[in-house]
Design a protein around this motif. Structure first.
Motif, PDB file in Angstrom:
ATOM      1  N   LEU A 790     -10.677 -11.845   5.628  1.00 32.19           N
ATOM      2  CA  LEU A 790     -10.956 -13.055   4.966  1.00 32.19           C
ATOM      3  C   LEU A 790      -9.621 -14.028   5.207  1.00 32.19           C
ATOM      4  N   GLY A 791      -8.402 -13.334   5.607  1.00 30.58           N
ATOM      5  CA  GLY A 791      -7.400 -14.126   6.086  1.00 30.58           C
ATOM      6  C   GLY A 791      -6.658 -14.156   4.631  1.00 30.58           C
ATOM      7  N   ALA A 792      -6.700 -13.697   3.660  1.00 25.93           N
ATOM      8  CA  ALA A 792      -6.219 -14.087   2.406  1.00 25.93           C
ATOM      9  C   ALA A 792      -4.902 -12.998   2.083  1.00 25.93           C
ATOM     10  N   HIS A 793      -4.327 -12.954   1.105  1.00 25.53           N
ATOM     11  CA  HIS A 793      -3.073 -12.269   0.866  1.00 25.53           C
ATOM     12  C   HIS A 793      -3.580 -11.229  -0.243  1.00 25.53           C
ATOM     13  N   GLY A 794      -2.994  -9.977   0.006  1.00 26.67           N
ATOM     14  CA  GLY A 794      -3.250  -8.955  -0.790  1.00 26.67           C
ATOM     15  C   GLY A 794      -2.137  -8.380  -1.228  1.00 26.67           C
ATOM     16  N   VAL A 795      -1.751  -8.097  -2.745  1.00 25.95           N
ATOM     17  CA  VAL A 795      -0.811  -7.402  -3.271  1.00 25.95           C
ATOM     18  C   VAL A 795      -1.062  -6.143  -3.825  1.00 25.95           C
ATOM     19  N   VAL A 796      -0.190  -4.985  -3.687  1.00 24.96           N
ATOM     20  CA  VAL A 796      -0.522  -3.889  -4.470  1.00 24.96           C
ATOM     21  C   VAL A 796       0.298  -3.934  -5.795  1.00 24.96           C
ATOM     22  N   GLU A 797      -0.052  -3.556  -6.711  1.00 31.42           N
ATOM     23  CA  GLU A 797       0.793  -3.496  -7.776  1.00 31.42           C
ATOM     24  C   GLU A 797       1.133  -2.095  -8.124  1.00 31.42           C
ATOM     25  N   GLY A 798       2.270  -1.932  -8.931  1.00 30.31           N
ATOM     26  CA  GLY A 798       2.390  -0.582  -9.415  1.00 30.31           C
ATOM     27  C   GLY A 798       3.185   0.390  -8.295  1.00 30.31           C
ATOM     28  N   ILE A 799       3.625   0.070  -7.296  1.00 32.08           N
ATOM     29  CA  ILE A 799       4.208   1.001  -6.334  1.00 32.08           C
ATOM     30  C   ILE A 799       5.520   1.425  -6.877  1.00 32.08           C
ATOM     31  N   GLU A 800       5.760   2.693  -7.088  1.00 31.30           N
ATOM     32  CA  GLU A 800       6.684   3.636  -7.730  1.00 31.30           C
ATOM     33  C   GLU A 800       7.370   4.566  -6.846  1.00 31.30           C
ATOM     34  N   THR A 801       6.624   4.881  -5.741  1.00 32.48           N
ATOM     35  CA  THR A 801       6.986   5.984  -4.929  1.00 32.48           C
ATOM     36  C   THR A 801       6.924   5.432  -3.480  1.00 32.48           C
ATOM     37  N   VAL A 802       7.803   6.085  -2.653  1.00 33.84           N
ATOM     38  CA  VAL A 802       7.814   5.987  -1.136  1.00 33.84           C
ATOM     39  C   VAL A 802       6.455   5.984  -0.517  1.00 33.84           C
ATOM     40  N   ASP A 803       5.904   7.259  -1.169  1.00 32.55           N
ATOM     41  CA  ASP A 803       4.741   7.652  -0.364  1.00 32.55           C
ATOM     42  C   ASP A 803       3.529   6.569  -0.800  1.00 32.55           C
ATOM     43  N   GLN A 804       3.492   5.917  -1.967  1.00 30.82           N
ATOM     44  CA  GLN A 804       2.607   4.901  -2.366  1.00 30.82           C
ATOM     45  C   GLN A 804       2.865   3.788  -1.556  1.00 30.82           C
ATOM     46  N   ARG A 805       3.997   3.671  -1.221  1.00 31.47           N
ATOM     47  CA  ARG A 805       4.271   2.165  -0.232  1.00 31.47           C
ATOM     48  C   ARG A 805       3.758   2.448   1.143  1.00 31.47           C
ATOM     49  N   ARG A 806       4.029   3.745   1.707  1.00 34.39           N
ATOM     50  CA  ARG A 806       3.519   4.090   2.888  1.00 34.39           C
ATOM     51  C   ARG A 806       1.922   4.073   3.090  1.00 34.39           C
ATOM     52  N   ARG A 807       1.551   4.725   1.947  1.00 31.36           N
ATOM     53  CA  ARG A 807      -0.194   4.527   2.050  1.00 31.36           C
ATOM     54  C   ARG A 807      -0.761   3.298   1.931  1.00 31.36           C
ATOM     55  N   ALA A 808      -0.019   2.466   1.214  1.00 33.21           N
ATOM     56  CA  ALA A 808      -0.454   0.893   1.027  1.00 33.21           C
ATOM     57  C   ALA A 808      -0.538   0.430   2.203  1.00 33.21           C
ATOM     58  N   LEU A 809       0.522   0.344   2.987  1.00 36.18           N
ATOM     59  CA  LEU A 809       0.865  -0.024   4.349  1.00 36.18           C
ATOM     60  C   LEU A 809      -0.128   0.399   5.332  1.00 36.18           C
TER      61      LEU A 809
END
Length: 855
Positions: A790-809
């Motif tokens: 949709l060309g919108a922006h998505g923000v993932v809340e509550g990232i507390e670990t490096v693994d969560q950041r990697r998987r969100a990407l």
């Protein structure tokens, strides 16, 4: 000689007879003149008595209003309905000092001040005597009737009546004497009512006071007057002299008789003719008077009838025939018992027996008549007995007033006092009354009494989306289902809005009470067809079991406390009251009070948490998070007060305070390119949010493009009509709108197409499930792909670990927020993002409706 003597004697006898006849004629004429003047005076006195009787009838109508009055002063609206229903043009209820308690019309000022209340005509009313005023300044045909109320309260009820609206105008205007005029005059000489051709305020030039003592002659007219008993009024009648006195030329008849024996026979004939004509005029006058009385009865605004001792109708006027639907001939073939409602017949017969026995002079009662069409007519009947000169009963005279509409209005007022007009359920008054009764019974029998306060979840959404008529139909259906689900002796009440109460009396066990509540909940939550749609309404409730000697108000309060606890724990459930709930409620009330003070004194501050580009680690924006710097408890997080702010309607001023702090923060960094996102409560949308944003931006001198708003998923889903338009106007200004906590509400992806949002923030509950290899990863990846498409922006809340950041990407998310990327800190401790970095070119672009993109 004897013949001469006989002739002389005969002549002398004849002469003496003629002289005697002439004398009799002269004497008869004088007597007739005096008798006619006397009758004219008597007619004025009789008319004054009729006016007095009419005044007493007005007081009787006023007493019926007095009987209706509650111990406390009624509202102007209720007072006006009763006054106008009684036929009065206005009224006032005064206390013992003359102060206005209630008025009609609504909002009318007091007709008297304190001085007038103690020195004017009302002073007599305050001493306990019913009084009538002189003509009012508002109109010469209007007067006040002041009635002291019984019971020792010292209150006075005074009503205003336009005398032209009643029968007095036609009564005064009609007279059997040709050319006569009637005047009803107050104590100041001001005419209240005038009747007759040529009647004017000058009273034909007569002095009313002089006419009270004896007839007054002026020019070619004569006037008589009589006081109206019980009032300050006088009734004056004027008529041409020749209408009430014989022509002066008639005296010549006697002298012509004395002029010669030759005309004795003629004089005798004239004398006989004069006597015959005089009697004929008298009979005509009496017939005209009887005709006038008959017309008055026939045209009376109330029903009047003569009833024989056997109960049969002898005569009925037009109004009674119209009221009952019968003709005069039909009523003459009926008795009053034939048209009396059976339940009222025995009481009416007993009162008639007392009248005949002399135990009562008259009586008045409310009774029902059966009309010809079978409908019932409530009436107020006044009955008296007419006796002959030997005191033998002749017939009854009854006055019948149709009070069906008045009674229906009273019953409707009574019904509205005890029942909810929308659903027909008991209202709060009737509920508390029944609760008090069953609690007294419970203390005596040791039975269990339970009360459940119920509330429909998100009912406002139905009103906003489908309209109030649909909401009303839903409430009526819910009420019906509740009544069908409870037991026979239970009570279902509606307190207002979507709040209902179940009173469960004589419950054997607590489990039985919960079983009834579960049955009601299941019935309410079954699908309901409204406005062509099938709706499922969810139901929250609080249940309380009555303690020993507990009052109805206290029991209802406990159930309401349990309801609030149920709502706080997720809705669509019920909670049983416990003592701890009361303590928590008191604590919440204390927090609400402190919160009001905190808003007034601005005890709040904002902490800022960065939103980071997951690819580069570069901060692109801040989210402003509210903190309460409490004087005693220190720094309080939003979870400790935001729910209370929502419930106490403090969220709007609190939200405005947050906007003010955020805009001032932006103003302190004019060169910065990043945005600040402020959380917006659903309670702010559609309640002046747009105006508040414009005001704070203008005051701080900050462009709209530097401000963003985070709105929860449920708030976006609920936005319809004015709320959706306000969101669109905010987006049109260049303010970035993000859907916050996505996935916690209805998880309706279609909401993305209905609101002008530029992106979403995935709730932290999904972040916590990243890497589970199951639904958590699949949902995160699916939503990430949708946002990207949709060309919108998505923000993932509550990232507390490096693994969560990697998987969100890896799932397609570009931006993130959480403790790994930066904790919320106060402005003084904040390491600002690079003010010169162009971090806003990609994130936080002006919102474009996703629906438009889809097109």
């Amino acid at each position: 000689m004897r013949t001469v003597r006989r002739i002389g004697a005969a002549a002398l006898c004849w002469l003496m007879l003629l002289v005697a006849a002439a004398t009799v004629v002269v004497w008869s004429q004088d007597r007739t003149e005096n008798a006619q003047l006397t009758r004219f005076e008597a007619r004025a006195a009789a008319a004054a008595s009729i006016v007095a009787a009419y005044a007493q009838d007005v007081f009787d109508r006023e007493r019926r209003i007095a009987d209706w009055l509650p111990s406390r002063a009624p509202s102007d609206a209720a007072f006006s309905r009763e006054v106008f229903a009684a036929g009065f043009s206005g009224a006032a209820l005064l206390d013992a000092s003359g102060r206005l308690l209630s008025s009609a019309p609504i909002g009318a000022s007091s007709p008297v001040n304190g001085t007038e209340a103690t020195s004017g005509y009302l002073s007599e009313a305050f001493t306990g005597r019913a009084v009538v005023s002189d003509a009012l300044a508002t109109g010469p045909a209007s007067a006040n009737f002041a009635l002291p109320l019984q019971g020792g309260s010292g209150r006075v009820l005074t009503v205003a009546l336009d005398l032209r609206e009643g029968p007095l105008q036609s009564f005064v205007s009609a007279s059997p004497v040709p050319g006569s005029r009637g005047f009803l005059v107050d104590s100041r000489g001001t005419p209240l009512i005038m009747g007759g051709d040529g009647a004017g305020a000058q009273l034909d030039g007569f002095d009313v006071a002089a006419a009270l003592s004896e007839p007054v002659h002026r020019e070619d007219r004569v006037a008589v007057a009589a006081p109206v008993p019980g009032t300050p009024w006088r009734l004056m009648l004027t008529a041409p002299e020749d209408a009430v006195s014989p022509s002066p030329g008639t005296n010549a008849v006697a002298w012509w008789l004395l002029g010669g024996i030759a005309v004795a026979t003629l004089v005798g004939g004239l004398l006989f003719g004069w006597i015959w004509a005089s009697r004929r005029r008298s009979r005509t006058a009496q017939a005209e008077l009887a005709q006038q009385f008959r017309l008055t009865v026939e045209n009376a605004p109330i029903g009047i009838c003569l009833v024989g001792l056997n109960g049969g109708f002898l005569h009925t006027n037009v109004q009674l025939q119209r009221m009952l639907g019968y003709t005069a001939e039909e009523l003459r073939g009926l008795s009053f018992g034939d048209i009396t409602y059976p339940d009222d017949l025995e009481a009416g017969l007993a009162l008639l027996d007392q009248l005949v026995a002399g135990a009562l002079p008259h009586y008045q009662m409310d009774k029902r008549y059966v009309r010809r069409d079978g409908s019932l007519m409530w009436s107020k009947v006044s009955v008296s007995l007419v006796r002959d000169e030997a005191d033998r009963p002749l017939h009854f005279v009854a006055q019948v007033e149709d009070v069906t509409e008045v009674r229906a209005a009273q019953e409707e007022l009574q019904r509205r006092a005890w029942y909810d007009p929308l659903t027909g359920l008991a209202n709060r008054n009737l509920l508390l009354d029944r609760m008090a009764q069953v609690l007294v019974q419970r203390d005596r029998d040791q039975a269990i009494v339970a009360v459940a306060v119920c509330d429909l979840d998100h009912f406002k959404r139905i009103n906003d989306s489908l309209g109030h008529p649909a909401g009303d139909r839903l409430l009526r259906e819910v009420a019906r289902r509740m009544q069908d689900a409870v037991r026979g002796g239970d009570t279902v009440a509606r307190l207002g809005g979507d709040e209902f109460v179940l009173l469960l009396s004589e419950v054997v066990t607590d489990d039985e009470a919960t079983a009834v509540l579960e049955r009601v909940k299941a019935a309410v939550e079954a699908p309901i067809g409204i406005a062509g749609q099938e709706l499922v309404v969810y139901f929250s409730a609080g249940l309380a079991i009555a303690a020993s000697n507990q009052s109805a108000e206290a029991l209802l309060r406990d159930a309401e406390t349990a309801l609030y606890a149920a709502k706080g724990r997720g809705r669509s459930r019920w909670e049983l009251y416990s003592g701890g709930m009361r303590q928590r409620a008191l604590m919440q009330l204390s927090i609400e009070s402190e919160l009001r003070r905190a808003i007034e004194q601005d005890e709040f501050e904002l902490h800022y948490q960065p939103i980071v580009d997951l690819r580069t680690g570069q901060g692109v924006a801040y989210e402003a998070l509210l903190r309460w710097r409490h004087p005693q408890r220190g720094l309080v997080l939003p979870g400790g007060f935001l729910d209370i702010a929502e419930e106490s309607q403090l969220i709007v001023p609190l939200g405005e305070l947050v906007l003010r702090h955020a805009c001032r923060f932006l103003a302190r960094h004019p060169q910065a390119r990043w945005r600040v996102f402020v959380n917006v409560s659903p309670g702010q949308i559609g309640r002046g949010l747009l105006s508040a944003v414009i005001l704070e931006l203008d005051t701080a001198g900050v462009p709209a493009s530097r401000l963003g708003l985070e709105i929860t998923e449920n708030a976006v889903l609920d936005a319809t009509g004015p709320r959706l338009r306000e969101m669109q106007q905010l987006a049109d200004m260049g303010i970035n709108l993000l859907m916050d906590d996505f996935g916690t509400g209805y998880s309706a992806l279609t909401s993305l197409f209905a609101a002008p949002i530029s992106g979403i923030k995935l709730d932290r509950s999904f972040t916590a499930r990243l890497g589970d290899g199951g639904s958590g990863d699949r949902i995160t990846a699916t939503v990430g792909d949708l946002v990207a498409s949709l060309g919108a922006h998505g923000v993932v809340e509550g990232i507390e670990t490096v693994d969560q950041r990697r998987r969100a990407l890896s799932h397609g998310w570009t931006y993130g927020q959480g403790y790994l990327l930066g904790r919320p800190v106060a402005e003084a401790d904040l390491v600002l993002l690079d003010d010169e970095a162009d971090v806003s070119s990609d994130f936080g672009a002006v919102a474009i409706s996703v629906l438009e993109r889809a097109e």
